[in-house]
Design an enzyme around this catalytic site. Structure first.
Site, PDB file in Angstrom:
ATOM      1  N   GLU A 184      12.739 -44.316  -5.277  1.00 27.09           N
ATOM      2  CA  GLU A 184      11.688 -43.975  -4.316  1.00 27.09           C
ATOM      3  C   GLU A 184      12.037 -44.414  -2.905  1.00 27.09           C
ATOM      4  OE1 GLU A 184       8.004 -45.891  -5.410  1.00 27.09           O
ATOM      5  OE2 GLU A 184       9.054 -47.606  -6.266  1.00 27.09           O
ATOM      6  N   SER A 204      13.108 -42.787 -12.625  1.00 22.22           N
ATOM      7  CA  SER A 204      11.880 -42.016 -12.435  1.00 22.22           C
ATOM      8  C   SER A 204      11.630 -41.926 -10.940  1.00 22.22           C
ATOM      9  CB  SER A 204      10.708 -42.693 -13.139  1.00 22.22           C
ATOM     10  OG  SER A 204       9.521 -41.973 -12.884  1.00 22.22           O
ATOM     11  N   MET A 242      -5.736  -6.775   8.545  1.00 25.12           N
ATOM     12  CA  MET A 242      -5.079  -6.048   9.637  1.00 25.12           C
ATOM     13  C   MET A 242      -5.878  -4.781   9.939  1.00 25.12           C
ATOM     14  SD  MET A 242      -1.069  -6.650   8.779  1.00 25.12           S
ATOM     15  CE  MET A 242      -1.168  -6.054   7.119  1.00 25.12           C
ATOM     16  N   GLY A 264      -8.185  -6.308   4.381  1.00 25.03           N
ATOM     17  CA  GLY A 264      -9.055  -6.349   5.550  1.00 25.03           C
ATOM     18  C   GLY A 264      -8.557  -7.218   6.692  1.00 25.03           C
ATOM     19  N   ARG A 281      -3.604  -1.013  -6.412  1.00 25.53           N
ATOM     20  CA  ARG A 281      -2.726  -2.183  -6.470  1.00 25.53           C
ATOM     21  C   ARG A 281      -3.130  -2.990  -7.682  1.00 25.53           C
ATOM     22  NH1 ARG A 281      -5.873  -4.521  -1.396  1.00 25.53           N
ATOM     23  NH2 ARG A 281      -7.804  -4.829  -2.514  1.00 25.53           N
ATOM     24  N   ARG A 294       0.681 -48.186 -14.401  1.00 22.28           N
ATOM     25  CA  ARG A 294       0.678 -49.165 -13.307  1.00 22.28           C
ATOM     26  C   ARG A 294       0.069 -50.457 -13.814  1.00 22.28           C
ATOM     27  NH1 ARG A 294      -1.777 -44.608 -11.613  1.00 22.28           N
ATOM     28  NH2 ARG A 294      -0.730 -43.336 -10.031  1.00 22.28           N
ATOM     29  N   ARG A 344      -2.745   3.449   8.633  1.00 20.87           N
ATOM     30  CA  ARG A 344      -3.183   2.305   7.816  1.00 20.87           C
ATOM     31  C   ARG A 344      -2.124   1.222   7.745  1.00 20.87           C
ATOM     32  NH1 ARG A 344      -4.611   4.931   2.103  1.00 20.87           N
ATOM     33  NH2 ARG A 344      -5.880   3.039   1.938  1.00 20.87           N
ATOM     34  N   TYR A 360      11.493 -34.777 -17.514  1.00 20.62           N
ATOM     35  CA  TYR A 360      10.044 -34.665 -17.657  1.00 20.62           C
ATOM     36  C   TYR A 360       9.356 -34.868 -16.317  1.00 20.62           C
ATOM     37  CZ  TYR A 360       9.830 -39.750 -17.328  1.00 20.62           C
ATOM     38  OH  TYR A 360       9.933 -41.025 -16.876  1.00 20.62           O
ATOM     39  N   GLY A 405       9.728 -41.736  -7.680  1.00 23.05           N
ATOM     40  CA  GLY A 405       8.413 -41.974  -7.103  1.00 23.05           C
ATOM     41  C   GLY A 405       8.361 -41.139  -5.836  1.00 23.05           C
ATOM     42  N   THR A 406       7.887 -39.918  -5.982  1.00 26.28           N
ATOM     43  CA  THR A 406       8.036 -38.979  -4.862  1.00 26.28           C
ATOM     44  C   THR A 406       7.065 -39.256  -3.721  1.00 26.28           C
ATOM     45  OG1 THR A 406       6.706 -37.467  -6.173  1.00 26.28           O
ATOM     46  CG2 THR A 406       9.084 -37.104  -6.155  1.00 26.28           C
ATOM     47  N   ASN A 407       6.016 -40.040  -3.985  1.00 24.43           N
ATOM     48  CA  ASN A 407       5.119 -40.378  -2.870  1.00 24.43           C
ATOM     49  C   ASN A 407       5.841 -41.284  -1.884  1.00 24.43           C
ATOM     50  OD1 ASN A 407       3.233 -38.967  -4.312  1.00 24.43           O
ATOM     51  ND2 ASN A 407       2.270 -40.801  -5.154  1.00 24.43           N
ATOM     52  N   ARG A 425       5.362 -49.928 -15.342  1.00 29.68           N
ATOM     53  CA  ARG A 425       5.961 -50.340 -14.070  1.00 29.68           C
ATOM     54  C   ARG A 425       5.551 -51.765 -13.740  1.00 29.68           C
ATOM     55  NH1 ARG A 425       4.330 -47.239  -8.648  1.00 29.68           N
ATOM     56  NH2 ARG A 425       2.393 -48.386  -8.979  1.00 29.68           N
ATOM     57  N   CYS A 434       7.261 -39.425 -11.388  1.00 30.36           N
ATOM     58  CA  CYS A 434       5.910 -39.918 -11.660  1.00 30.36           C
ATOM     59  C   CYS A 434       5.034 -39.918 -10.414  1.00 30.36           C
ATOM     60  CB  CYS A 434       5.955 -41.290 -12.298  1.00 30.36           C
ATOM     61  SG  CYS A 434       6.676 -42.556 -11.243  1.00 30.36           S
ATOM     62  N   HIS A 470      -6.519 -41.793  -0.443  1.00 31.14           N
ATOM     63  CA  HIS A 470      -6.795 -42.649  -1.602  1.00 31.14           C
ATOM     64  C   HIS A 470      -7.894 -42.040  -2.470  1.00 31.14           C
ATOM     65  CE1 HIS A 470      -8.866 -45.999  -3.685  1.00 31.14           C
ATOM     66  NE2 HIS A 470      -7.632 -46.434  -3.872  1.00 31.14           N
ATOM     67  N   LYS A 486       0.836  -1.194   0.000  1.00 29.08           N
ATOM     68  CA  LYS A 486       0.000   0.000   0.000  1.00 29.08           C
ATOM     69  C   LYS A 486       0.878   1.254   0.000  1.00 29.08           C
ATOM     70  CE  LYS A 486      -3.680  -0.401   2.546  1.00 29.08           C
ATOM     71  NZ  LYS A 486      -4.305  -0.566   3.872  1.00 29.08           N
TER      72      LYS A 486
HETATM   73  P1  ADP Z   1      -7.585  -2.039   3.996  1.00 25.03           P
HETATM   74  O1  ADP Z   1      -6.184  -2.426   3.743  1.00 25.03           O
HETATM   75  O2  ADP Z   1      -8.322  -2.941   4.875  1.00 25.03           O
HETATM   76  O3  ADP Z   1      -8.296  -1.702   2.716  1.00 25.03           O
HETATM   77  P2  ADP Z   1      -7.200   0.793   4.351  1.00 25.03           P
HETATM   78  O4  ADP Z   1      -5.956   1.240   4.993  1.00 25.03           O
HETATM   79  O5  ADP Z   1      -7.210   0.898   2.873  1.00 25.03           O
HETATM   80  O6  ADP Z   1      -7.529  -0.668   4.822  1.00 25.03           O
HETATM   81  O7  ADP Z   1      -8.339   1.683   4.979  1.00 25.03           O
HETATM   82  C1  ADP Z   1      -9.659   1.321   5.241  1.00 25.03           C
HETATM   83  C2  ADP Z   1     -10.622   2.333   4.623  1.00 25.03           C
HETATM   84  O8  ADP Z   1     -10.337   3.648   5.066  1.00 25.03           O
HETATM   85  C3  ADP Z   1     -10.490   2.350   3.126  1.00 25.03           C
HETATM   86  O9  ADP Z   1     -11.751   2.354   2.557  1.00 25.03           O
HETATM   87  C4  ADP Z   1      -9.785   3.639   2.833  1.00 25.03           C
HETATM   88  O10 ADP Z   1     -10.147   4.159   1.601  1.00 25.03           O
HETATM   89  C5  ADP Z   1     -10.206   4.534   3.986  1.00 25.03           C
HETATM   90  N1  ADP Z   1      -9.142   5.512   4.244  1.00 25.03           N
HETATM   91  C6  ADP Z   1      -7.864   5.220   4.535  1.00 25.03           C
HETATM   92  N2  ADP Z   1      -7.123   6.366   4.637  1.00 25.03           N
HETATM   93  C7  ADP Z   1      -7.971   7.367   4.416  1.00 25.03           C
HETATM   94  C8  ADP Z   1      -7.804   8.796   4.361  1.00 25.03           C
HETATM   95  N3  ADP Z   1      -6.623   9.361   4.523  1.00 25.03           N
HETATM   96  N4  ADP Z   1      -8.883   9.541   4.110  1.00 25.03           N
HETATM   97  C9  ADP Z   1     -10.079   8.961   3.912  1.00 25.03           C
HETATM   98  N5  ADP Z   1     -10.306   7.642   3.935  1.00 25.03           N
HETATM   99  C10 ADP Z   1      -9.270   6.845   4.181  1.00 25.03           C
HETATM  100 MG    MG Z   2       5.950 -46.175  -5.118  1.00 22.61          MG
HETATM  101 MG    MG Z   3      -7.890  -0.464   1.406  1.00 23.55          MG
END
Ligand code: ADP
Ligand code: MG
Ligand code: MG
Length: 884
Positions: free
Chosen positions: A743, A762, A102, A100, A325, A561, A91, A850, A764-766, A616, A830, A441, A22
């Site tokens: 094997e 060949s 963390m 979502g 992203r 087999r 953030r 292979y 036989g990794t199992n 085999r 195999c 199995h 981010k």
């Molecule tokens: P996550 O990684 O869970 O998406 P974010 O860090 O992106 O968490 O933030 C959660 C929400 O808060 C997102 O919808 C983001 O757009 C909003 N947000 C984060 N920073 C700001 C900011 N500076 N101003 C307004 N909204 C923000």
């Molecule tokens: Mg075998």
């Molecule tokens: Mg976000």
């Protein structure tokens, strides 16, 4: 001095290690001149140090204070100041996206003294108090660890100022302290809370599932708040927030996709609290912001050369970019976007190949349920073999066969399956078990057949005697009840869900392309074939499987087999062979088996004409072909017959406490007279038959479970003698290379010697995994594997993905020493791992010739072999990064 803080303007998108994804992308957008609220990023290193020592690095406080002072100076406002206060978002954001998982805290800096200033600056009293209310709630939950439900106020008030008082009390009661009014203290504690959220339960679970390392830590982005909740977008001065995609992440189609939520703060969209409108609505509500957004989307796609997803906010008619992203997408979208970008000349075919994965292709190959959002599953299990199937419940193999013969679709339900269930598995649409994991199995066999399988659905009680299935909700389903099994999701549903056919599956089967998706898959596979070094063979035991493997692009059979050829009606002959009291009796039994085996081989060699077929020699312990010991004992006790009595004696004589390590593989050939001769003769005569029919048979003979070169020498001598005899009798030269499986650890460690007597290796990794770890797969999966996975001893089962450090080391030693003896020695694999994306990359790197896997995994293996070749050139992404 260690640098722990970077202003957005100082970073860039290649700094995700340091700034998290981010932070790196906020920096990139800032550098591109897009409107990003200013801010700075605390590095992942600071988080790692905090988590390791329990305290922030010493210089961190001063560096944050300095960055904050510069920010305040630049925009001319003060954090939590009395008038027009600056507020911040704090953030999380690690190197790999963990959406979502963390914590993020908004509106940091607000307090009793700054609320009036915020109200005045915005002219919106309600908004100011509501922001304070939001801060108390988020801060209370994430920083102070207060249970979220304590902030639930179903009560009568809509007045945010009243709620603020309420929430202050909640905080006081829960923690014994006041909400901190000092903005700097709020900020520092928020940073620490984000650090800690790296180890939150959600985050840890997500990482395990996505194979993200636990020791990366998260960065913390500190950013000026902008407000989407300053009134609805009724005029061009309105506010709102939204998410946007530069292409459709579901299908990959071009266009502008997303949702917009007027008068709302970012997390309201994510939380789905209120109903959003399609992004296109923004064009009507606020055309200026919309046009700007579309232009920025173009800039980002151009820069990232891929689908981007975006979070944005409009504050009173001003557009702000909050996040971007490279966006997650479905398997279908991944293929379509990659090839579309090639057509648009944005990336080349090599890069397109690095952007898709074998697991994604596998997911596209099978039929799916159209939508089961509205049906709650009866139970969950392990998604062991993908696809969707509908049918009537049956509880044993015979019933499955009986009903299927009448044209009924059935689902075979067992606690677990054994080789005896094979006919039923063939007859059924899907296999459902209540025990066992991805390499049980049931799972292995079903995947081999391309059959839908959910296994280990422990919530279900399977009573084979009563012929009922009991759900966790205590519903009792009788035989014949129609259920739907989703092998992709690992769920079981009551009734018949609507099925959608798979165009990719049809294309792979028939070569028929019928739209953009199949075009994209076809082009990607062709390119993979053109760059890969590894050959891709299939494990197949019947002409039908062999033909399918060939359609899917297999360049040979790496494992045929022969034990299935001893089952069914032929069991009687195997019993006769084992029970034979003299040479004449044994010979008669073997002579009767010979033509049957020969016909099997002829069919397979015909299906694979011109391509190598590695056959085999028989591998499992012979008592697997005899009746069950207990059943037999009961029979002998109730209706004794001479034959049963003799069988029981034989079964008891052959009983082993560790059959996996007992009389099996090459050992059988050394102690059961005539067995190797019979099998080699059947192979040689099949070759003769094919040659006479004008074919090009390429049979190879493979000896299983060799531990020392002496074993191989003995079998080889016999085999060469028989080959010569058949050649003489036919007046033709029958040439079959004779090789061995590697094997057992001892085989790997003495590969240099073994290569003296082997034309090929060949792996036989199992078995190699079982013997290297000293565990039996079936037992381990049912007992301690779940605990091992939960405690992180394994990230994934070593039976699914090759254990590079241990088993992989044995593989490398064997390759090196085998080729030291015989340069150019042909080497393949195999075991099940031959179809696993990550393992394929390892086999490529190790210099194997292979991989061989079940026919249904062949297309994905071709793709991954291509990607592995690119990764080696230093251009590709690792398998892990794309394995969803
Ligand atoms: P996550 O990684 O869970 O998406 P974010 O860090 O992106 O968490 O933030 C959660 C929400 O808060 C997102 O919808 C983001 O757009 C909003 N947000 C984060 N920073 C700001 C900011 N500076 N101003 C307004 N909204 C923000
Ligand atoms: Mg075998
Ligand atoms: Mg976000």
């Amino acid at each position: 001095m260690t640098r722990y803080v970077y202003a957005f303007a100082e970073g860039g998108r290649d700094m995700a290690d340091v700034l998290g994804g981010k932070g790196a992308n906020l920096a990139e957008m800032t550098r591109l001149g897009l409107p990003v609220p200013p801010g700075f990023t605390v590095t992942t290193r600071a988080c790692r140090e905090y988590l390791a020592t329990g305290a922030e690095p010493e210089e961190l406080g001063a560096q944050v204070a300095q960055a904050l002072a510069e920010l305040e100076h630049r925009i001319g406002r003060e954090l939590g100041g009395r008038d027009n206060p600056l507020l911040l978002s704090v953030r999380s954001g690690s190197k790999f996206s963990m959406p979502g998982m963390m914590e993020t805290i908004l509106d940091v800096g607000l307090g009793d003294e700054s609320v009036p200033g915020l109200a005045k600056a915005t002219g919106d009293e309600h908004f100011a108090w509501d922001s304070y209310r939001r801060l108390l709630q988020m801060y209370g939950r994430t920083v102070l660890g207060i249970a979220p439900e304590l902030f639930d106020r179903p009560g009568p008030t809509d007045d945010p100022a009243e709620l603020v008082e309420d929430f202050k009390t909640v905080i006081r009661d829960a923690t014994g302290e006041e909400f901190p009014q000092d903005p700097a203290e709020q900020l520092h504690r928020a940073i620490r809370a984000v650090f800690r959220s790296w180890n939150g339960e959600r985050a840890r679970l997500y990482r395990r599932r996505e194979n993200i390392p636990d020791d990366l830590g998260t960065a913390v982005n500190i950013q000026v708040m902008v407000f989407g909740n300053l009134g609805p977008t009724a005029t061009s001065r309105g506010s709102g927030t939204g998410v946007a995609f530069t292409r459709d992440p579901a299908t990959g189609a071009r266009g502008v996709y997303g949702d917009y939520l007027p008068d709302a703060q970012g997390e309201d969209v994510v939380a789905g609290i209120r109903n959003a409108v399609p992004l296109a609505e923004l064009d009507r509500l606020d055309p200026t912001s919309y046009r700007q957004l579309v232009a920025h989307m173009g800039t980002l796609e151009h820069q990232y050369r891929d689908l981007c997803d975006i979070e944005f906010t409009v504050e009173r008619g001003t557009l702000w970019m909050l996040q971007t992203r490279v966006g997650k997408r479905t398997a279908e979208a991944a293929f379509r976007i990659a090839e579309a970008l090639v057509d648009e000349k944005v990336i080349d075919e090599d890069e397109a190949l690095t952007r898709v994965g074998g697991a994604q292709l596998a997911r596209l190959m099978f039929p799916r349920f159209e939508a089961h959002a509205d049906t709650k599953p009866l139970a969950h299990g392990v998604p062991a073999s993908p696809g969707a199937a509908v049918g009537a419940l049956v509880f044993d193999s015979a019933e499955a066969v009986r009903r299927a013969a009448k044209g009924d679709k059935v689902i075979l339900v067992r606690r677990e399956t054994t080789p005896d269930d094979l006919p039923g598995m063939v007859a059924a649409e899907a296999v459902l078990t209540s025990r066992g994991g991805k390499t049980s199995h049931a799972a292995v066999v079903a995947r081999g057949m391309g059959k839908v399988c959910v296994c280990g659905a422990e919530e279900l009680t399977v009573d084979v005697r009563a012929r009922t299935l009991t759900t966790p909700a205590q519903a009792v389903l009788a035989e014949g009840t129609v259920i739907s099994v989703d092998g992709t999701a690992g769920t079981v549903h009551l009734g018949a869900l609507p099925l959608a056919d798979s165009p990719v599956g049809r294309f792979l089967d028939t070569g028929k392309r019928d739209g953009v998706l199949t075009d994209a898959v076809s082009r990607t596979l062709q390119h993979a074939d053109s760059v890969r070094r590894l050959g891709v063979h299939a494990n197949a035991d019947t002409p039908k499987d062999a033909a399918r493997a060939r359609r899917y692009g297999a360049e040979g059979i790496g494992l045929c087999r022969t034990e299935h050829m001893f089952l069914g009606e032929r069991r009687g002959l195997v019993e006769a062979m084992i029970l034979a009291e003299d040479e004449t009796g044994r010979r008669a039994a073997l002579d009767a088996l010979l033509p049957l085996q020969r016909d099997d081989f002829t069919g397979i060699l015909a299906a694979m004409d011109g391509l190598p077929v590695t056959i085999r020699l028989i591998d499992p312990p012979l008592n697997e072909f005899l009746p069950d010991r207990t059943e037999l004992a009961v029979r002998v006790a109730t209706h004794p017959t001479t034959r049963d009595r003799r069988l029981l004696t034989a079964v008891e004589r052959m009983h082993e406490s560790n059959p996996m390590l007992g009389l099996r593989g090459v050992r059988l050939g050394l102690v059961v007279p005539g067995l190797v001769e019979m099998q080699v003769r059947a192979i040689a005569e099949a070759v003769v038959e094919r040659l006479r029919a004008g074919g090009d048979p390429q049979a190879e003979i493979m000896v299983p479970l060799v531990g020392t070169v002496e074993e191989l020498r003995i079998v080889r001598e016999t085999a060469e003698r028989v080959l010569a005899e058949v050649s003489d009798a036919a007046g033709l030269t029958v040439h079959c290379p004779i090789g061995t499986m590697i094997e057992l650890p001892r085989a790997a460690l003495t590969a240099g010697r073994i290569a003296e007597a082997a034309d090929f290796f060949s792996f036989g990794t199992n078995d190699l995994t079982q013997t290297a770890w000293g565990l039996s797969r079936d037992d381990a999966e049912a007992s301690f594997f779940p605990a091992y996975l939960a405690q992180g001893v394994f990230a994934t089962s070593p039976f699914e993905t090759l254990d590079r450090d241990g088993v992989g080391r044995l593989v490398r030693i064997a390759v090196e020493e085998g080729r030291a003896t015989k340069p150019g020695l042909k080497i393949g694999v195999c075991g099940e791992h031959g179809g696993d994306p990550d393992s394929i990359h390892f086999f490529h790197d190790t210099g194997l010739d292979y991989v061989s896997c079940s026919p249904f995994r062949v297309p994905a293996a071709r793709l991954e072999a291509g990607r592995a070749a690119l990764a080696n050139r230093g251009e590709g992404t690792s398998a892990a990064a794309w394995t969803p």
